[in-house]
Design a protein around this motif. Structure first.
Motif, PDB file in Angstrom:
ATOM      1  N   GLN A  46       0.825  -1.205   0.000  1.00  0.00           N
ATOM      2  CA  GLN A  46       0.000   0.000   0.000  1.00  0.00           C
ATOM      3  C   GLN A  46       0.865   1.263   0.000  1.00  0.00           C
ATOM      4  O   GLN A  46       0.610   2.188  -0.779  1.00  0.00           O
ATOM      5  CB  GLN A  46      -0.931  -0.022   1.212  1.00  0.00           C
ATOM      6  CG  GLN A  46      -1.999   1.051   1.151  1.00  0.00           C
ATOM      7  CD  GLN A  46      -3.019   0.905   2.250  1.00  0.00           C
ATOM      8  OE1 GLN A  46      -2.686   0.555   3.374  1.00  0.00           O
ATOM      9  NE2 GLN A  46      -4.265   1.168   1.924  1.00  0.00           N
ATOM     10  N   PHE A  49       2.487   1.790  -3.387  1.00  0.00           N
ATOM     11  CA  PHE A  49       1.509   2.223  -4.381  1.00  0.00           C
ATOM     12  C   PHE A  49       1.159   3.695  -4.167  1.00  0.00           C
ATOM     13  O   PHE A  49       1.158   4.488  -5.119  1.00  0.00           O
ATOM     14  CB  PHE A  49       0.245   1.356  -4.326  1.00  0.00           C
ATOM     15  CG  PHE A  49      -0.674   1.630  -5.465  1.00  0.00           C
ATOM     16  CD1 PHE A  49      -0.577   0.890  -6.633  1.00  0.00           C
ATOM     17  CD2 PHE A  49      -1.621   2.647  -5.404  1.00  0.00           C
ATOM     18  CE1 PHE A  49      -1.411   1.163  -7.715  1.00  0.00           C
ATOM     19  CE2 PHE A  49      -2.457   2.920  -6.473  1.00  0.00           C
ATOM     20  CZ  PHE A  49      -2.347   2.169  -7.632  1.00  0.00           C
ATOM     21  N   LEU A  50       0.850   4.064  -2.930  1.00  0.00           N
ATOM     22  CA  LEU A  50       0.483   5.452  -2.645  1.00  0.00           C
ATOM     23  C   LEU A  50       1.630   6.402  -2.975  1.00  0.00           C
ATOM     24  O   LEU A  50       1.418   7.459  -3.568  1.00  0.00           O
ATOM     25  CB  LEU A  50       0.056   5.592  -1.181  1.00  0.00           C
ATOM     26  CG  LEU A  50      -1.202   4.830  -0.769  1.00  0.00           C
ATOM     27  CD1 LEU A  50      -1.422   4.949   0.734  1.00  0.00           C
ATOM     28  CD2 LEU A  50      -2.421   5.296  -1.530  1.00  0.00           C
ATOM     29  N   HIS A  53       2.027   6.945  -6.767  1.00  0.00           N
ATOM     30  CA  HIS A  53       0.951   7.594  -7.525  1.00  0.00           C
ATOM     31  C   HIS A  53       0.373   8.863  -6.895  1.00  0.00           C
ATOM     32  O   HIS A  53      -0.429   9.552  -7.547  1.00  0.00           O
ATOM     33  CB  HIS A  53      -0.193   6.601  -7.756  1.00  0.00           C
ATOM     34  CG  HIS A  53       0.206   5.424  -8.578  1.00  0.00           C
ATOM     35  ND1 HIS A  53       0.422   5.496  -9.933  1.00  0.00           N
ATOM     36  CD2 HIS A  53       0.446   4.143  -8.228  1.00  0.00           C
ATOM     37  CE1 HIS A  53       0.767   4.308 -10.387  1.00  0.00           C
ATOM     38  NE2 HIS A  53       0.805   3.470  -9.368  1.00  0.00           N
ATOM     39  N   TYR A  71      -6.854   4.058  -9.780  1.00  0.00           N
ATOM     40  CA  TYR A  71      -7.796   3.445  -8.840  1.00  0.00           C
ATOM     41  C   TYR A  71      -8.026   1.971  -9.171  1.00  0.00           C
ATOM     42  O   TYR A  71      -7.979   1.106  -8.289  1.00  0.00           O
ATOM     43  CB  TYR A  71      -9.114   4.225  -8.862  1.00  0.00           C
ATOM     44  CG  TYR A  71     -10.203   3.660  -7.990  1.00  0.00           C
ATOM     45  CD1 TYR A  71     -10.040   3.577  -6.612  1.00  0.00           C
ATOM     46  CD2 TYR A  71     -11.404   3.252  -8.538  1.00  0.00           C
ATOM     47  CE1 TYR A  71     -11.056   3.074  -5.809  1.00  0.00           C
ATOM     48  CE2 TYR A  71     -12.419   2.749  -7.733  1.00  0.00           C
ATOM     49  CZ  TYR A  71     -12.238   2.669  -6.374  1.00  0.00           C
ATOM     50  OH  TYR A  71     -13.246   2.174  -5.584  1.00  0.00           O
ATOM     51  N   TYR A  74      -5.017  -0.009  -8.236  1.00  0.00           N
ATOM     52  CA  TYR A  74      -4.975  -0.150  -6.775  1.00  0.00           C
ATOM     53  C   TYR A  74      -5.890  -1.290  -6.319  1.00  0.00           C
ATOM     54  O   TYR A  74      -5.481  -2.151  -5.549  1.00  0.00           O
ATOM     55  CB  TYR A  74      -5.407   1.169  -6.137  1.00  0.00           C
ATOM     56  CG  TYR A  74      -5.468   1.157  -4.630  1.00  0.00           C
ATOM     57  CD1 TYR A  74      -4.311   1.225  -3.870  1.00  0.00           C
ATOM     58  CD2 TYR A  74      -6.685   1.111  -3.954  1.00  0.00           C
ATOM     59  CE1 TYR A  74      -4.353   1.237  -2.480  1.00  0.00           C
ATOM     60  CE2 TYR A  74      -6.739   1.123  -2.571  1.00  0.00           C
ATOM     61  CZ  TYR A  74      -5.574   1.186  -1.841  1.00  0.00           C
ATOM     62  OH  TYR A  74      -5.629   1.194  -0.471  1.00  0.00           O
ATOM     63  N   GLN A  77      -4.387  -4.699  -7.295  1.00  0.00           N
ATOM     64  CA  GLN A  77      -3.233  -5.103  -6.481  1.00  0.00           C
ATOM     65  C   GLN A  77      -3.613  -5.418  -5.038  1.00  0.00           C
ATOM     66  O   GLN A  77      -3.219  -6.454  -4.490  1.00  0.00           O
ATOM     67  CB  GLN A  77      -2.168  -4.007  -6.500  1.00  0.00           C
ATOM     68  CG  GLN A  77      -1.432  -3.912  -7.814  1.00  0.00           C
ATOM     69  CD  GLN A  77      -0.273  -2.944  -7.732  1.00  0.00           C
ATOM     70  OE1 GLN A  77       0.397  -2.838  -6.718  1.00  0.00           O
ATOM     71  NE2 GLN A  77      -0.036  -2.223  -8.831  1.00  0.00           N
ATOM     72  N   PHE A 126     -10.838   6.667  -1.686  1.00  0.00           N
ATOM     73  CA  PHE A 126      -9.522   6.381  -2.261  1.00  0.00           C
ATOM     74  C   PHE A 126      -8.776   7.689  -2.552  1.00  0.00           C
ATOM     75  O   PHE A 126      -7.605   7.833  -2.208  1.00  0.00           O
ATOM     76  CB  PHE A 126      -9.674   5.551  -3.531  1.00  0.00           C
ATOM     77  CG  PHE A 126      -8.409   5.427  -4.322  1.00  0.00           C
ATOM     78  CD1 PHE A 126      -7.383   4.594  -3.906  1.00  0.00           C
ATOM     79  CD2 PHE A 126      -8.230   6.152  -5.492  1.00  0.00           C
ATOM     80  CE1 PHE A 126      -6.204   4.478  -4.633  1.00  0.00           C
ATOM     81  CE2 PHE A 126      -7.061   6.037  -6.231  1.00  0.00           C
ATOM     82  CZ  PHE A 126      -6.045   5.206  -5.800  1.00  0.00           C
TER      83      PHE A 126
END
Length: 155
Positions: A46, A49-50, A53, A71, A74, A77, A126
């Motif tokens: 997580q 990813f955050l 992006h 989105y 996300y 994954q 999100f």
């Protein structure tokens, strides 16, 4: 928490002779979910990813087309990780059953866990997560001065 609930359900089943299979199933799955979202592997996935992006997102009300792709990636994954881990921990795991149990017993799910799960189904949540991550990262970076090193030629 969930281990206590499972024990209570088992004791209740033994003392009353009634089957509490759905209670045990619910408590077991929720317990596994809580464990999974606290795992380093999930947290790393997580965070990575955050971090990768969050710069794409801004406070504007109008959403960019790129948000949808990010989105969807996300969801793929994160849900993929959770499903894989749940199947490892609970071989008879079925996503449809989990979703129906969560919907019917929403008030029994830890609020933080529910928010995490809701972020998979709610784009607005999100986007807020992305913006919060970006803001926290920017705040943390602001705590450390940027060092600029220049070469001095003597000569």
């Amino acid at each position: 928490w969930y281990q206590r609930r499972v024990r209570e359900a088992v004791v209740s089943t033994q003392s009353t002779g009634k089957s509490c299979d759905k209670d045990v199933e619910f408590d077991t799955l929720i317990g596994h979910l809580q464990d999974i979202v606290l795992e380093d592997g999930f947290q790393d996935l997580q965070d990575d990813f955050l971090s990768e992006h969050c710069e794409e997102f801004d406070e504007e009300e109008e959403n960019k087309l790129a948000y949808t792709e990010i989105y969807n990636d996300y969801i793929t994954q994160i849900e993929g990780y959770i499903c894989k881990r749940l199947k490892e921990l609970h071989p008879s795991f079925q996503m449809d059953l989990l979703l129906s149990l969560i919907q019917s017993r929403r008030d029994e799910v830890d609020p933080e866990l529910f928010d995490t799960l809701a972020s998979f189904a709610d784009f607005v949540l999100f986007k807020e997560t992305m913006l919060n991550y970006k803001s926290q990262r920017d705040d943390e970076m602001g705590e450390f001065p940027t060092l600029v090193v220049t070469s001095l030629a003597c000569g």
